[in-house]
Design a protein around this motif. Structure first.
Motif, PDB file in Angstrom:
ATOM      1  N   THR A  79      -6.122   3.218 -13.474  1.00  0.00           N
ATOM      2  CA  THR A  79      -4.984   2.738 -12.684  1.00  0.00           C
ATOM      3  C   THR A  79      -3.676   3.178 -13.327  1.00  0.00           C
ATOM      4  O   THR A  79      -2.757   3.658 -12.640  1.00  0.00           O
ATOM      5  CB  THR A  79      -5.044   1.192 -12.575  1.00  0.00           C
ATOM      6  N   THR A  83      -0.965   5.762 -11.751  1.00  0.00           N
ATOM      7  CA  THR A  83       0.406   5.257 -11.594  1.00  0.00           C
ATOM      8  C   THR A  83       1.411   6.201 -12.253  1.00  0.00           C
ATOM      9  O   THR A  83       2.478   6.497 -11.694  1.00  0.00           O
ATOM     10  CB  THR A  83       0.510   3.837 -12.204  1.00  0.00           C
ATOM     11  N   TYR A 107      -6.979  -0.630  -4.368  1.00  0.00           N
ATOM     12  CA  TYR A 107      -7.352  -1.400  -5.567  1.00  0.00           C
ATOM     13  C   TYR A 107      -6.376  -1.234  -6.720  1.00  0.00           C
ATOM     14  O   TYR A 107      -6.757  -1.462  -7.864  1.00  0.00           O
ATOM     15  CB  TYR A 107      -8.761  -0.997  -6.040  1.00  0.00           C
ATOM     16  N   GLU A 108      -5.201  -0.749  -6.476  1.00  0.00           N
ATOM     17  CA  GLU A 108      -4.285  -0.573  -7.610  1.00  0.00           C
ATOM     18  C   GLU A 108      -3.046  -1.440  -7.452  1.00  0.00           C
ATOM     19  O   GLU A 108      -1.948  -1.068  -7.867  1.00  0.00           O
ATOM     20  CB  GLU A 108      -3.996   0.927  -7.838  1.00  0.00           C
ATOM     21  N   MET A 109      -3.237  -2.600  -6.848  1.00  0.00           N
ATOM     22  CA  MET A 109      -2.221  -3.643  -6.821  1.00  0.00           C
ATOM     23  C   MET A 109      -0.898  -3.158  -6.225  1.00  0.00           C
ATOM     24  O   MET A 109       0.172  -3.567  -6.641  1.00  0.00           O
ATOM     25  CB  MET A 109      -1.959  -4.188  -8.239  1.00  0.00           C
ATOM     26  N   GLY A 110      -1.014  -2.230  -5.273  1.00  0.00           N
ATOM     27  CA  GLY A 110       0.183  -1.730  -4.608  1.00  0.00           C
ATOM     28  C   GLY A 110       1.125  -0.977  -5.532  1.00  0.00           C
ATOM     29  O   GLY A 110       2.316  -0.834  -5.229  1.00  0.00           O
ATOM     30  N   MET A 111       0.597  -0.457  -6.655  1.00  0.00           N
ATOM     31  CA  MET A 111       1.507   0.172  -7.631  1.00  0.00           C
ATOM     32  C   MET A 111       2.251   1.379  -7.082  1.00  0.00           C
ATOM     33  O   MET A 111       3.347   1.700  -7.537  1.00  0.00           O
ATOM     34  CB  MET A 111       0.758   0.543  -8.914  1.00  0.00           C
ATOM     35  N   ARG A 114       5.046  -0.572  -5.562  1.00  0.00           N
ATOM     36  CA  ARG A 114       5.710  -1.445  -6.520  1.00  0.00           C
ATOM     37  C   ARG A 114       6.446  -0.665  -7.615  1.00  0.00           C
ATOM     38  O   ARG A 114       7.546  -0.992  -8.000  1.00  0.00           O
ATOM     39  CB  ARG A 114       4.600  -2.228  -7.222  1.00  0.00           C
TER      40      ARG A 114
END
Ligand code: TLP
Length: 362
Positions: A79, A83, A107-111, A114
């Motif tokens: 991740t 990113t 699956y990457e927390m909306g990076m 974000r």
């Protein structure tokens, strides 16, 4: 069947140390080998934020050599690697084209939004494999009021599409087309060694045209922790700063890189065993009433099947399997994912099939 929602099985305290568990939730669950543990204990280390950890430096150099790149950077996770690459290859307000099941999106927390301020442009693709024709259609027109496309991100193997593999000519064509259109191309190659094994080609050959590549040591290659980002010298110089910003400066992490070096040098050669085991599992699953899978499409170490015909959903099904010491994750309401790896052998797969058959029939 589109697999996107993951509903992982979490073990209760009393279940965690079962020795006989057959764990097919992911290839991330492997334990470091005795050789890895010895190398970790003996690793020469230094402060990597100063660039002074000799073991990390060796790992980064070897990875760059193996992929035929100028440089690479060791990062704690896939991740973080994705990113970092996305941050460098985009500007806020731009669009990233990726397949709808992409890990960077799901699956990457909306990076990607974000941290990089970008929006995804999702494309559905049969078996998760994009083509240049499909990508091209999604490039934003050059109009001042449209968010501009800057990046295409491919995932090879495509995890949630069942570990599918890009034929090299297909990914090459996407890279060439994107470059001609002024876009950059990132590869989420978490399992790129599985793809190379399936294609019978080198990772250098199949990744050559990408601007940036991320691959994981801690998936099929069996290392406890770690991924690498690869690219040009200038790209990796920027990656150092972004890694630090994300809290990824790991100091004496040569103890991790030592295991990573063994993973990188010795583990790709055994991936074909995992692929044969996944195909064996798929063939067996295809014969079980209520389970649907096209076993001929299983190319690597991941398979996704539909268990809807059993009358159960994936949460209940995975719970039942766990009661019989077989672990697999639901990845959709009736979709289950099974992942083979170095800690499950053929006998383990045979037992898993017997348990699945029993649970499907209950
Ligand atoms: N995948 C994990 C889960 O997050 C789904 C798994 O069990 O398969 N890219 C791809 C294609 C991945 O499959 C993963 C992890 C990552 C990136 C992220 O790697 P980590 O977990 O090291 O951040």
């Amino acid at each position: 069947m589109t697999a996107v929602a993951i509903d992982p099985v979490h073990l209760r305290e009393d279940e965690k140390n079962r020795v006989t568990t057959i764990d097919l939730r992911s290839d991330t669950v492997t334990k470091p080998t005795p050789e890895m543990r010895r190398a970790m204990a003996d690793a020469e280390v230094g402060d990597d934020v100063y660039g002074e950890d000799p073991t990390i430096n060796r790992l980064e150099q070897r990875a760059a050599e193996i992929f035929g790149r100028e440089a690479s950077l060791f990062v704690p996770s896939g991740t973080m690697g994705n990113t970092i690459a996305i941050k460098i290859l985009t500007r806020p307000g731009q669009e990233i084209i990726c397949e709808e099941r992409a890990h960077i999106y799901n699956y990457e927390m909306g990076m990607l939004s974000r941290f990089s301020g970008c929006v995804p442009r999702l494309v559905p693709a049969p078996d998760g494999i994009l083509t240049w024709a499909e990508v091209k259609k999604r490039i934003a027109p050059k109009i001042y009021y449209r968010a501009q496309t800057s990046l295409v991100s491919l995932e090879n193997t495509n995890n949630m599409a069942g570990g599918s593999v890009y034929p090299q000519e297909v990914s090459d064509e996407i890279c060439d087309g994107a470059h001609e259109a002024g876009l950059r191309v990132h590869l989420d190659g978490a399992r790129i060694f599985n793809a190379a094994t399936a294609l019978g080609k080198s990772v250098a050959d199949i990744t050559r045209k990408f601007d940036a590549v991320m691959f994981c040591l801690s998936k099929g290659l069996g290392a406890p922790v770690g991924s690498l980002v690869l690219g040009s010298r200038a790209f990796i110089d920027e990656a150092w700063a972004v890694r630090k910003a994300l809290g990824g400066g790991m100091r004496q992490a040569g103890i991790l890189a030592a295991a990573g070096l063994i993973a990188l040098e010795t583990m790709p050669a055994r991936l074909k065993e995992d692929h044969a085991n996944a195909r064996f599992l798929a063939d067996g699953l295809a014969r079980i009433r209520g389970i649907q899978i096209d076993a001929s499409k299983v190319q690597t170490n991941i398979l996704v099947c539909d268990i809807g015909g059993t009358g159960l959903n994936s949460v209940d099904f995975s719970r039942r399997l766990a009661e019989h010491n077989v672990l697999a994750n639901g990845v959709g309401p009736t979709a289950m994912r099974f992942v083979t790896h170095m800690d499950v052998d053929r006998a383990g797969c045979e037992r898993a099939l017997q348990v699945v058959e029993r649970c499907a029939d209950a």
